[in-house]
Scaffold this active site. Structure first.
Site, PDB file in Angstrom:
ATOM      1  N   LYS A 220     -39.087  11.642  29.366  1.00 15.01           N
ATOM      2  CA  LYS A 220     -38.506  12.103  28.099  1.00 15.01           C
ATOM      3  C   LYS A 220     -39.341  13.276  27.598  1.00 15.01           C
ATOM      4  O   LYS A 220     -40.577  13.169  27.504  1.00 15.01           O
ATOM      5  CB  LYS A 220     -38.551  10.946  27.110  1.00 15.01           C
TER       6      LYS A 220
HETATM    7  C1  E4P Z   1     -34.526   7.369  20.941  1.00 16.06           C
HETATM    8  O1  E4P Z   1     -34.811   7.565  22.094  1.00 16.06           O
HETATM    9  C2  E4P Z   1     -35.508   7.277  19.871  1.00 16.06           C
HETATM   10  O2  E4P Z   1     -36.601   6.551  20.355  1.00 16.06           O
HETATM   11  C3  E4P Z   1     -35.017   6.522  18.675  1.00 16.06           C
HETATM   12  O3  E4P Z   1     -33.653   6.238  18.767  1.00 16.06           O
HETATM   13  C4  E4P Z   1     -35.442   7.080  17.359  1.00 16.06           C
HETATM   14  O4  E4P Z   1     -34.896   6.277  16.337  1.00 16.06           O
HETATM   15  P1  E4P Z   1     -35.438   6.278  14.821  1.00 16.06           P
HETATM   16  O5  E4P Z   1     -34.845   7.443  14.131  1.00 16.06           O
HETATM   17  O6  E4P Z   1     -34.923   4.975  14.270  1.00 16.06           O
HETATM   18  O7  E4P Z   1     -36.933   6.341  14.908  1.00 16.06           O
END
Ligand code: E4P
Length: 217
Positions: free
Chosen positions: A83
């Site tokens: 990622k």
């Molecule tokens: C996705 O890969 C992210 O880790 C995640 O969905 C972020 O979500 P949040 O806005 O609840 O932190």
């Protein structure tokens, strides 16, 4: 639509996997920091448990650091998806890592043009954050609609991974728009199972059955 668990908590993930509805996992530095322990060991254990795509995010902010870290993360397990945060370094690193045959998830995407660039760089997944857009009074699901349209027009292979999901309505809307994946916190997946009429209906079936059995005695 694939369902990923958005968590770094092995116990929560392992509790959901036997249900047979979990296709993968997404983590991020915040989630792994919250989990505590050795992040590499946690990622390996998650991969062994899920046996599907597990996103592991680089923390380097320069291209070469991202590439080096991405290769290291990919070495943890065959299920790791590297990622990278959106930006010039992330897009460039995505192109290099994808060129080496690694799967890349471009994260922190908040506009359709960012999603277009991620697809051009060869991302396997693009992660638009719908909840964080909703938080600033900008409809997150409208962004999903735009990205799905653009990707369809040009037949990009990049999968739209709806991230920052806050509740079941996001999942319903993602499904209606044809998003490829929704990544959800464990509590949101739990909520998908719940409906008061299911509980009331089951209680009535069972009480009617017991009443009938008692009447036979
Ligand atoms: C996705 O890969 C992210 O880790 C995640 O969905 C972020 O979500 P949040 O806005 O609840 O932190």
């Amino acid at each position: 639509m694939k369902l990923f668990v958005d968590s770094g908590n092995l116990e929560d993930i392992a509790g959901l996997v036997p249900l047979g509805i979990v296709d993968g996992v997404t983590t991020n530095p915040s989630l792994l920091a919250k989990a505590g322990g050795d992040p590499r060991a946690i990622l390996k254990a998650i991969c062994d448990t899920v046996k599907g795509p597990v996103s592991a995010e680089v923390v380097a902010t320069d291209v070469h650091g991202m590439i080096r870290e991405g290769r290291e993360l990919a070495g943890i397990d065959e299920h790791i998806v590297v990622k990278v945060p959106f930006g010039k370094p992330g897009v460039q690193a995505c192109g290099t890592l994808a060129g080496e045959g690694l799967r890349v998830n471009v994260t922190l995407v908040f506009s359709a043009t960012q999603a277009l660039l991620a697809a051009k760089a060869g991302a396997t997944f693009v992660s638009p954050f719908v909840g964080r857009l909703d938080d600033i009074a900008t409809p997150g699901m409208e962004l999903i609609s735009q990205i799905v349209d653009i990707y369809e027009n040009y037949e990009f292979g990049t999968e739209v991974l709806v991230a920052s999901v806050r509740g079941p309505v996001h999942i319903v809307e993602a499904g209606r728009l044809g998003a490829d994946v929704c990544t959800c916190p464990p509590a949101v997946i739990e909520a998908l199972f719940k409906h008061p009429l299911t509980d009331i209906g089951l209680a009535k079936f069972l009480s009617d059955w017991e009443e009938a059995q008692a009447a036979k005695v």
